[in-house]
Motif scaffolding. Structure first.
Motif, PDB file in Angstrom:
ATOM      1  N   GLY A 112       0.803  -1.227   0.000  1.00  0.00           N
ATOM      2  CA  GLY A 112       0.000   0.000   0.000  1.00  0.00           C
ATOM      3  C   GLY A 112       0.836   1.277   0.000  1.00  0.00           C
ATOM      4  O   GLY A 112       0.424   2.281  -0.598  1.00  0.00           O
ATOM      5  N   VAL A 113       2.020   1.236   0.641  1.00  0.00           N
ATOM      6  CA  VAL A 113       2.847   2.460   0.685  1.00  0.00           C
ATOM      7  C   VAL A 113       3.331   2.839  -0.718  1.00  0.00           C
ATOM      8  O   VAL A 113       3.728   3.979  -0.959  1.00  0.00           O
ATOM      9  CB  VAL A 113       4.076   2.338   1.616  1.00  0.00           C
ATOM     10  CG1 VAL A 113       3.660   2.027   3.034  1.00  0.00           C
ATOM     11  CG2 VAL A 113       5.070   1.312   1.106  1.00  0.00           C
ATOM     12  N   LEU A 114       3.304   1.868  -1.627  1.00  0.00           N
ATOM     13  CA  LEU A 114       3.770   2.129  -2.993  1.00  0.00           C
ATOM     14  C   LEU A 114       2.703   2.827  -3.848  1.00  0.00           C
ATOM     15  O   LEU A 114       2.975   3.206  -4.981  1.00  0.00           O
ATOM     16  CB  LEU A 114       4.184   0.815  -3.658  1.00  0.00           C
ATOM     17  CG  LEU A 114       5.327   0.080  -2.940  1.00  0.00           C
ATOM     18  CD1 LEU A 114       5.432  -1.355  -3.422  1.00  0.00           C
ATOM     19  CD2 LEU A 114       6.638   0.819  -3.147  1.00  0.00           C
ATOM     20  N   ALA A 115       1.514   2.971  -3.284  1.00  0.00           N
ATOM     21  CA  ALA A 115       0.433   3.607  -4.054  1.00  0.00           C
ATOM     22  C   ALA A 115       0.489   5.128  -3.960  1.00  0.00           C
ATOM     23  O   ALA A 115      -0.326   5.818  -4.568  1.00  0.00           O
ATOM     24  CB  ALA A 115      -0.921   3.088  -3.555  1.00  0.00           C
ATOM     25  N   GLY A 116       1.452   5.655  -3.211  1.00  0.00           N
ATOM     26  CA  GLY A 116       1.534   7.099  -2.996  1.00  0.00           C
ATOM     27  C   GLY A 116       2.095   7.864  -4.184  1.00  0.00           C
ATOM     28  O   GLY A 116       2.370   7.304  -5.253  1.00  0.00           O
ATOM     29  N   ALA A 117       2.265   9.165  -3.960  1.00  0.00           N
ATOM     30  CA  ALA A 117       2.742  10.060  -5.021  1.00  0.00           C
ATOM     31  C   ALA A 117       4.186   9.729  -5.392  1.00  0.00           C
ATOM     32  O   ALA A 117       4.981   9.373  -4.528  1.00  0.00           O
ATOM     33  CB  ALA A 117       2.660  11.506  -4.545  1.00  0.00           C
ATOM     34  N   PRO A 118       4.527   9.835  -6.669  1.00  0.00           N
ATOM     35  CA  PRO A 118       5.909   9.540  -7.080  1.00  0.00           C
ATOM     36  C   PRO A 118       6.897  10.583  -6.571  1.00  0.00           C
ATOM     37  O   PRO A 118       6.567  11.756  -6.439  1.00  0.00           O
ATOM     38  CB  PRO A 118       5.838   9.560  -8.605  1.00  0.00           C
ATOM     39  CG  PRO A 118       4.604  10.319  -8.941  1.00  0.00           C
ATOM     40  CD  PRO A 118       3.662  10.155  -7.791  1.00  0.00           C
ATOM     41  N   PHE A 159       0.608  -5.569  -7.954  1.00  0.00           N
ATOM     42  CA  PHE A 159       0.487  -4.521  -8.981  1.00  0.00           C
ATOM     43  C   PHE A 159      -0.736  -3.648  -8.694  1.00  0.00           C
ATOM     44  O   PHE A 159      -0.673  -2.419  -8.802  1.00  0.00           O
ATOM     45  CB  PHE A 159       0.338  -5.146 -10.378  1.00  0.00           C
ATOM     46  CG  PHE A 159       1.634  -5.533 -11.028  1.00  0.00           C
ATOM     47  CD1 PHE A 159       2.511  -4.557 -11.494  1.00  0.00           C
ATOM     48  CD2 PHE A 159       1.975  -6.864 -11.202  1.00  0.00           C
ATOM     49  CE1 PHE A 159       3.703  -4.912 -12.112  1.00  0.00           C
ATOM     50  CE2 PHE A 159       3.160  -7.229 -11.818  1.00  0.00           C
ATOM     51  CZ  PHE A 159       4.032  -6.253 -12.269  1.00  0.00           C
ATOM     52  N   SER A 160      -1.848  -4.299  -8.320  1.00  0.00           N
ATOM     53  CA  SER A 160      -3.065  -3.543  -8.036  1.00  0.00           C
ATOM     54  C   SER A 160      -2.881  -2.668  -6.803  1.00  0.00           C
ATOM     55  O   SER A 160      -3.233  -1.483  -6.813  1.00  0.00           O
ATOM     56  CB  SER A 160      -4.241  -4.496  -7.796  1.00  0.00           C
ATOM     57  OG  SER A 160      -4.470  -5.265  -8.942  1.00  0.00           O
ATOM     58  N   ALA A 161      -2.326  -3.262  -5.734  1.00  0.00           N
ATOM     59  CA  ALA A 161      -2.171  -2.509  -4.474  1.00  0.00           C
ATOM     60  C   ALA A 161      -1.266  -1.298  -4.649  1.00  0.00           C
ATOM     61  O   ALA A 161      -1.486  -0.245  -4.050  1.00  0.00           O
ATOM     62  CB  ALA A 161      -1.618  -3.433  -3.392  1.00  0.00           C
ATOM     63  N   ALA A 162      -0.237  -1.450  -5.476  1.00  0.00           N
ATOM     64  CA  ALA A 162       0.726  -0.365  -5.669  1.00  0.00           C
ATOM     65  C   ALA A 162       0.339   0.542  -6.834  1.00  0.00           C
ATOM     66  O   ALA A 162       0.996   1.554  -7.074  1.00  0.00           O
ATOM     67  CB  ALA A 162       2.115  -0.955  -5.918  1.00  0.00           C
ATOM     68  N   ASN A 163      -0.711   0.151  -7.550  1.00  0.00           N
ATOM     69  CA  ASN A 163      -1.110   0.902  -8.742  1.00  0.00           C
ATOM     70  C   ASN A 163       0.091   1.133  -9.653  1.00  0.00           C
ATOM     71  O   ASN A 163       0.344   2.242 -10.132  1.00  0.00           O
ATOM     72  CB  ASN A 163      -1.765   2.228  -8.333  1.00  0.00           C
ATOM     73  CG  ASN A 163      -2.328   2.989  -9.517  1.00  0.00           C
ATOM     74  OD1 ASN A 163      -2.668   2.378 -10.533  1.00  0.00           O
ATOM     75  ND2 ASN A 163      -2.405   4.301  -9.412  1.00  0.00           N
ATOM     76  N   ALA A 164       0.859   0.059  -9.858  1.00  0.00           N
ATOM     77  CA  ALA A 164       2.122   0.185 -10.590  1.00  0.00           C
ATOM     78  C   ALA A 164       2.072  -0.547 -11.927  1.00  0.00           C
ATOM     79  O   ALA A 164       1.413  -1.575 -12.078  1.00  0.00           O
ATOM     80  CB  ALA A 164       3.261  -0.392  -9.749  1.00  0.00           C
TER      81      ALA A 164
END
Ligand SMILES: [Fe+2]
Length: 307
Positions: free
Chosen positions: A17-23, A191-196
């Motif tokens: 989840g922390v990977l879903a934040g702003a770049p 991939f889904s959790a991180a929106n990556a």
């Protein structure tokens, strides 16, 4: 309670989840170099290649840039070389800067790695820790590094981790895990959790380029500072870009992006000598790594490319 070197400390678990934040950054080209392992010759070659890259760009060292560099001058060389670039902590830097009780090397080795290898890794980190104590400012810097970061490359989100999407020392992006259907299913959830669009990882020490439906890719560079394939003597880094490079060994497409494994053809002879000076025959690192440093692991480039 797991044995040292087997355990994954709670503090390592960042969660996808922390990977879903702003770049943190945006670039046309992103280089990701995991597992330099204290090889200053690989570092020198990497900076040469990266300097030649045109356009907007960034270089991230995604952990374990220290490891074999137990001579103070080698440790200092790696610190000086890495410091100008972006970096995230690996388990090595974490266990140097803020050791977790009972973590050993922090590798969280899975069952397929034997006990003797795990024990030798614990001894390597003890020796490196003794060196690092002479560099309090470096330890402070390492402690302050993030465990992961997110970049956008050509408008696509790239999650840069050390282990896997959940943990600093996770093995979910290893060749072994991704060879199994449940491992690939877990990766799809990540991939889904991180929106990556892309994960760039390292830690497992063997490279993987795994493609998923929908133009998603996991790029595990294996090691920048050690050979990754039998009979070779170069390291590998991951290059993600809006443009293809001329020097890639293999690659995949992720939407309009090129995700490539780029060889780091460092001075292998000089590195062997530097390694032997610090870890002569009979030492723990020699027992675990010297064969790989000379001949590469029992792994082929074909095994790294999965679709
Ligand atoms: Fe690692």
């Amino acid at each position: 309670m797991s044995a040292p070197g087997r355990a994954c400390p709670i503090s390592y678990r960042h969660g996808a989840g922390v990977l879903a934040g702003a770049p943190l950054l945006e670039a046309d080209t992103l280089w990701v170099a995991g597992g330099l392992y204290g090889n200053a010759h690989a570092l020198e070659r990497l900076v040469q290649l990266y300097d030649a890259e045109p356009g907007s760009k960034a270089l991230v060292f995604n952990g374990d840039f220290h490891w074999f560099d137990v001579f103070p001058e080698d440790f200092a060389l790696i610190e000086r070389g890495v410091a100008p670039f972006l970096a995230t902590r690996g388990n090595v830097e974490t266990e140097l800067a803020s050791p977790a009780a009972g973590a050993g090397c922090g590798c969280a080795y899975p069952d397929w790695v034997d006990d003797a290898t795990v024990e030798r890794s614990n001894r390597v980190i003890e020796r490196l820790r003794a060196t690092a104590l002479g560099f309090p400012q470096a330890l402070e810097r390492l402690a302050g590094l993030p465990m992961q970061l997110v970049a956008t490359v050509g408008g696509e989100r790239v999650a840069v981790v050390h282990g896997d999407a959940d943990s600093l020392a996770g093995w979910g992006f290893s060749q072994e895990a991704l060879a199994a259907a449940h491992g690939r299913a877990a990766a799809l959830r990540a991939f889904s959790a991180a929106n990556a669009r892309i994960f760039a990882s390292s830690h497992s020490c063997l490279p993987v380029m795994q493609e998923f439906a929908g133009g998603r890719v996991i790029a595990n560079n294996g090691s920048a500072g050690m050979p990754n394939f039998r009979g070779t003597s170069f390291g590998l880094v991951t290059r993600i870009s809006v443009r293809a490079s001329a020097g890639a060994l293999y690659g995949a497409r992720a939407a309009h992006l090129f995700v490539e494994a780029v060889p780091l053809d460092y001075d292998a002879q000089a590195w062997r000598q530097r390694f032997l000076a610090q870890w002569p025959a009979g030492s723990v690192a020699h027992a675990s790594y010297y064969e790989r440093i000379c001949d590469g692991p029992r792994y082929r480039a074909e095994q790294a490319r999965a679709a």
